[in-house]
Design a protein around this motif. Structure first.
Motif, PDB file in Angstrom:
ATOM      1  N   ALA A  16       7.036 -26.148   8.104  1.00 23.89           N
ATOM      2  CA  ALA A  16       7.332 -26.067   9.539  1.00 23.89           C
ATOM      3  C   ALA A  16       8.765 -25.578   9.680  1.00 23.89           C
ATOM      4  O   ALA A  16       9.704 -26.255   9.241  1.00 23.89           O
ATOM      5  CB  ALA A  16       7.152 -27.424  10.215  1.00 23.89           C
ATOM      6  N   PHE A  17       8.913 -24.398  10.264  1.00 18.36           N
ATOM      7  CA  PHE A  17      10.234 -23.765  10.355  1.00 18.36           C
ATOM      8  C   PHE A  17      10.677 -23.631  11.809  1.00 18.36           C
ATOM      9  O   PHE A  17       9.851 -23.403  12.706  1.00 18.36           O
ATOM     10  CB  PHE A  17      10.195 -22.380   9.717  1.00 18.36           C
ATOM     11  CG  PHE A  17       9.945 -22.387   8.232  1.00 18.36           C
ATOM     12  CD1 PHE A  17      10.982 -22.620   7.342  1.00 18.36           C
ATOM     13  CD2 PHE A  17       8.670 -22.168   7.729  1.00 18.36           C
ATOM     14  CE1 PHE A  17      10.760 -22.630   5.969  1.00 18.36           C
ATOM     15  CE2 PHE A  17       8.431 -22.173   6.365  1.00 18.36           C
ATOM     16  CZ  PHE A  17       9.479 -22.411   5.477  1.00 18.36           C
ATOM     17  N   SER A  18      11.987 -23.739  12.014  1.00 17.72           N
ATOM     18  CA  SER A  18      12.553 -23.478  13.334  1.00 17.72           C
ATOM     19  C   SER A  18      12.652 -21.974  13.539  1.00 17.72           C
ATOM     20  O   SER A  18      12.390 -21.189  12.623  1.00 17.72           O
ATOM     21  CB  SER A  18      13.941 -24.117  13.452  1.00 17.72           C
ATOM     22  OG  SER A  18      14.899 -23.357  12.723  1.00 17.72           O
ATOM     23  N   ASP A  19      13.044 -21.569  14.742  1.00 25.11           N
ATOM     24  CA  ASP A  19      13.158 -20.136  15.024  1.00 25.11           C
ATOM     25  C   ASP A  19      14.553 -19.582  14.717  1.00 25.11           C
ATOM     26  O   ASP A  19      14.880 -18.450  15.067  1.00 25.11           O
ATOM     27  CB  ASP A  19      12.793 -19.835  16.479  1.00 25.11           C
ATOM     28  CG  ASP A  19      13.655 -20.593  17.482  1.00 25.11           C
ATOM     29  OD1 ASP A  19      14.593 -21.305  17.053  1.00 25.11           O
ATOM     30  OD2 ASP A  19      13.388 -20.495  18.693  1.00 25.11           O
ATOM     31  N   LYS A  20      15.377 -20.356  14.029  1.00 29.30           N
ATOM     32  CA  LYS A  20      16.711 -19.906  13.666  1.00 29.30           C
ATOM     33  C   LYS A  20      16.632 -18.822  12.590  1.00 29.30           C
ATOM     34  O   LYS A  20      15.922 -18.972  11.599  1.00 29.30           O
ATOM     35  CB  LYS A  20      17.555 -21.076  13.166  1.00 29.30           C
ATOM     36  CG  LYS A  20      19.018 -20.720  12.900  1.00 29.30           C
ATOM     37  CD  LYS A  20      19.814 -21.949  12.517  1.00 29.30           C
ATOM     38  CE  LYS A  20      21.275 -21.602  12.247  1.00 29.30           C
ATOM     39  NZ  LYS A  20      22.073 -22.797  11.866  1.00 29.30           N
ATOM     40  N   ALA A  73       8.354 -18.603   9.413  1.00 27.13           N
ATOM     41  CA  ALA A  73       9.546 -18.569   8.561  1.00 27.13           C
ATOM     42  C   ALA A  73      10.482 -17.438   8.982  1.00 27.13           C
ATOM     43  O   ALA A  73      10.047 -16.415   9.521  1.00 27.13           O
ATOM     44  CB  ALA A  73       9.139 -18.390   7.107  1.00 27.13           C
ATOM     45  N   ALA A  74      11.752 -17.614   8.725  1.00 28.39           N
ATOM     46  CA  ALA A  74      12.721 -16.565   9.059  1.00 28.39           C
ATOM     47  C   ALA A  74      12.505 -15.326   8.194  1.00 28.39           C
ATOM     48  O   ALA A  74      12.741 -14.203   8.639  1.00 28.39           O
ATOM     49  CB  ALA A  74      14.136 -17.091   8.880  1.00 28.39           C
ATOM     50  N   ALA A  75      12.047 -15.528   6.959  1.00 26.63           N
ATOM     51  CA  ALA A  75      11.820 -14.403   6.048  1.00 26.63           C
ATOM     52  C   ALA A  75      10.710 -14.759   5.075  1.00 26.63           C
ATOM     53  O   ALA A  75      10.526 -15.922   4.712  1.00 26.63           O
ATOM     54  CB  ALA A  75      13.094 -14.062   5.282  1.00 26.63           C
ATOM     55  N   GLY A 130      14.868 -24.370   3.820  1.00 26.10           N
ATOM     56  CA  GLY A 130      13.586 -24.832   3.315  1.00 26.10           C
ATOM     57  C   GLY A 130      12.783 -23.670   2.770  1.00 26.10           C
ATOM     58  O   GLY A 130      12.944 -22.522   3.208  1.00 26.10           O
ATOM     59  N   THR A 131      11.917 -23.951   1.805  1.00 28.05           N
ATOM     60  CA  THR A 131      11.102 -22.904   1.190  1.00 28.05           C
ATOM     61  C   THR A 131       9.702 -23.426   0.905  1.00 28.05           C
ATOM     62  O   THR A 131       9.498 -24.637   0.753  1.00 28.05           O
ATOM     63  CB  THR A 131      11.710 -22.436  -0.155  1.00 28.05           C
ATOM     64  OG1 THR A 131      11.641 -23.508  -1.105  1.00 28.05           O
ATOM     65  CG2 THR A 131      13.151 -21.977   0.002  1.00 28.05           C
ATOM     66  N   VAL A 132       8.761 -22.486   0.785  1.00 26.53           N
ATOM     67  CA  VAL A 132       7.444 -22.812   0.245  1.00 26.53           C
ATOM     68  C   VAL A 132       6.856 -21.545  -0.374  1.00 26.53           C
ATOM     69  O   VAL A 132       6.837 -20.495   0.262  1.00 26.53           O
ATOM     70  CB  VAL A 132       6.488 -23.389   1.320  1.00 26.53           C
ATOM     71  CG1 VAL A 132       6.242 -22.441   2.471  1.00 26.53           C
ATOM     72  CG2 VAL A 132       5.162 -23.818   0.689  1.00 26.53           C
ATOM     73  N   SER A 165      14.230 -25.736   8.184  1.00 26.89           N
ATOM     74  CA  SER A 165      13.141 -26.679   8.402  1.00 26.89           C
ATOM     75  C   SER A 165      13.145 -27.213   9.833  1.00 26.89           C
ATOM     76  O   SER A 165      14.202 -27.491  10.406  1.00 26.89           O
ATOM     77  CB  SER A 165      13.258 -27.845   7.422  1.00 26.89           C
ATOM     78  OG  SER A 165      12.254 -28.805   7.662  1.00 26.89           O
ATOM     79  N   ALA A 166      11.937 -27.368  10.394  1.00 26.85           N
ATOM     80  CA  ALA A 166      11.789 -27.953  11.727  1.00 26.85           C
ATOM     81  C   ALA A 166      11.164 -29.342  11.627  1.00 26.85           C
ATOM     82  O   ALA A 166      10.702 -29.886  12.630  1.00 26.85           O
ATOM     83  CB  ALA A 166      10.926 -27.047  12.595  1.00 26.85           C
ATOM     84  N   GLU A 167      11.151 -29.903  10.436  1.00 30.02           N
ATOM     85  CA  GLU A 167      10.549 -31.215  10.243  1.00 30.02           C
ATOM     86  C   GLU A 167      11.534 -32.129   9.539  1.00 30.02           C
ATOM     87  O   GLU A 167      12.411 -31.663   8.797  1.00 30.02           O
ATOM     88  CB  GLU A 167       9.256 -31.092   9.422  1.00 30.02           C
ATOM     89  CG  GLU A 167       9.450 -30.451   8.060  1.00 30.02           C
ATOM     90  CD  GLU A 167       8.133 -30.135   7.367  1.00 30.02           C
ATOM     91  OE1 GLU A 167       7.068 -30.268   8.002  1.00 30.02           O
ATOM     92  OE2 GLU A 167       8.183 -29.747   6.191  1.00 30.02           O
ATOM     93  N   PRO A 168      11.429 -33.435   9.754  1.00 23.76           N
ATOM     94  CA  PRO A 168      12.339 -34.368   9.073  1.00 23.76           C
ATOM     95  C   PRO A 168      12.164 -34.278   7.565  1.00 23.76           C
ATOM     96  O   PRO A 168      11.075 -33.971   7.072  1.00 23.76           O
ATOM     97  CB  PRO A 168      11.891 -35.738   9.594  1.00 23.76           C
ATOM     98  CG  PRO A 168      11.076 -35.462  10.821  1.00 23.76           C
ATOM     99  CD  PRO A 168      10.459 -34.111  10.619  1.00 23.76           C
TER     100      PRO A 168
END
Length: 244
Positions: A16-20, A73-75, A130-132, A165-168
Motif C-alpha cells: 500500500a503506497f502513498s501518492d508521494k 507505487a511511485a516507480a 517501501g518495496t515489494v 508506504s501508506a500503511e503502518p
C-alpha cells in the motif's frame, strides 16, 4: 549489531503506497547501488527499466495480474537478465555467445538479477522507502517485453515496486526455523519439521483458521496456480534463449 544488519533483519514487503513521488536523486541512488552488485564473471548481464509514467505503470499492473500496488507505487523497477551487451562484446572478437544454447544462461542471468534486486531493496529501505518484488511481470512476458521495448536477449525476471508506504509498519512475516535454512557443513534432513513449524507460525501471525495455513497455499500454487506463468518458456525462446 550494526545499522545495516538491523535494517535487513526488519525487512517487510509493502503493498500500500502513498501518492508521494520519488525524486530523481532517490532513483539514481538506488540504481547506483544496484549496478555495483556482484555478478557472474563481471559480465554485467542485468539491465533495469525504471517506470514512473502513470499510463505505462498502469499497463504493467494489468499485465502483472492486476496488482494495484504496482499502479500505486511511485516507480516500478523491472529487472531484466540481459545478454545483448555480451553478444556485442562477442561479435567484436568474431565469437558467438554459445551459452544462449544452455540453461546456464538462464541460471546465471536470473541469479544476477536476484542479487541486484536485493541490493536495490536494501538501498531503497535505507531511505525509508517501501518495496515489494513483482514476479507477476512474467505472467505475460512477451507483452511486457514489447511495452518496455526490450532488445533480443533481454528478458523481464522481476519487477520491484518502490514508494512511500501508506500503511503502518508491521512485523516481518514468519520464516522457516533457522536450522532449516542455515546448514553447517552438510544439509540437515529436517524439512518436514520446518514445514510444520511454518504452518504453526503462520497461524499465530495471521489468525488464519486452518490446520495448514502456509503449506496449503504453497501446495496450491506449485500444483496449479504457477500455470499463470506458462508463457515464460515460449517468451524466453522468442528472446533468443535457445537452451535445450
Amino acid at each position: 549489531m550494526n545499522d545495516i544488519i538491523q535494517q535487513l533483519q526488519q525487512h517487510r514487503s509493502v503493498r500500500a503506497f502513498s501518492d508521494k513521488k520519488l525524486t530523481d536523486e532517490q532513483l539514481d541512488s538506488i540504481m547506483e547501488a544496484a549496478i555495483q552488485a556482484p555478478n557472474w564473471i563481471n559480465g554485467q548481464q542485468v539491465s533495469v527499466v525504471v517506470v514512473t509514467d502513470s499510463e505505462r505503470k498502469r499497463k504493467l499492473a494489468t499485465l502483472s495480474g492486476n496488482q494495484k500496488h504496482v499502479d500505486d507505487a511511485a516507480a516500478l523497477l523491472v529487472f531484466c537478465m540481459d545478454y545483448s551487451r555480451n553478444k556485442q562484446a562477442a561479435a567484436m572478437h568474431n565469437k558467438e555467445i554459445a551459452v544462449m544454447e544452455d540453461i546456464e544462461a538462464v541460471i546465471v542471468g536470473s541469479t544476477d538479477v536476484g542479487i541486484a534486486l536485493g541490493t536495490a531493496v536494501a538501498a531503497a529501505e535505507s531511505m525509508g522507502l517501501g518495496t515489494v518484488p513483482i514476479g507477476g511481470v512474467r505472467r505475460r512476458p512477451a507483452e511486457v517485453t514489447e511495452l518496455l521495448e526490450l532488445p533480443a536477449l533481454a528478458f523481464p525476471i522481476s519487477g520491484l515496486a518502490v514508494g512511500y508506504s501508506a500503511e503502518p509498519a508491521s512485523t516481518p512475516r514468519p520464516r522457516i526455523p533457522m536450522d532449516a535454512f542455515y546448514h553447517k557443513e552438510t544439509y540437515k534432513q529436517n524439512q518436514q519439521e520446518a514445514v510444520d513449524e511454518m504452518d504453526k507460525k503462520q497461524q499465530e501471525a495471521t489468525g488464519v483458521v486452518s490446520e495448514y495455513p502456509w503449506s496449503e497455499r504453497i501446495a496450491a500454487f506449485y500444483a496449479d496456480y504457477y500455470k499463470e506463468y506458462r508463457h515464460v518458456a515460449e517468451a524466453l525462446k522468442q528472446q533468443g534463449y535457445n537452451y535445450k
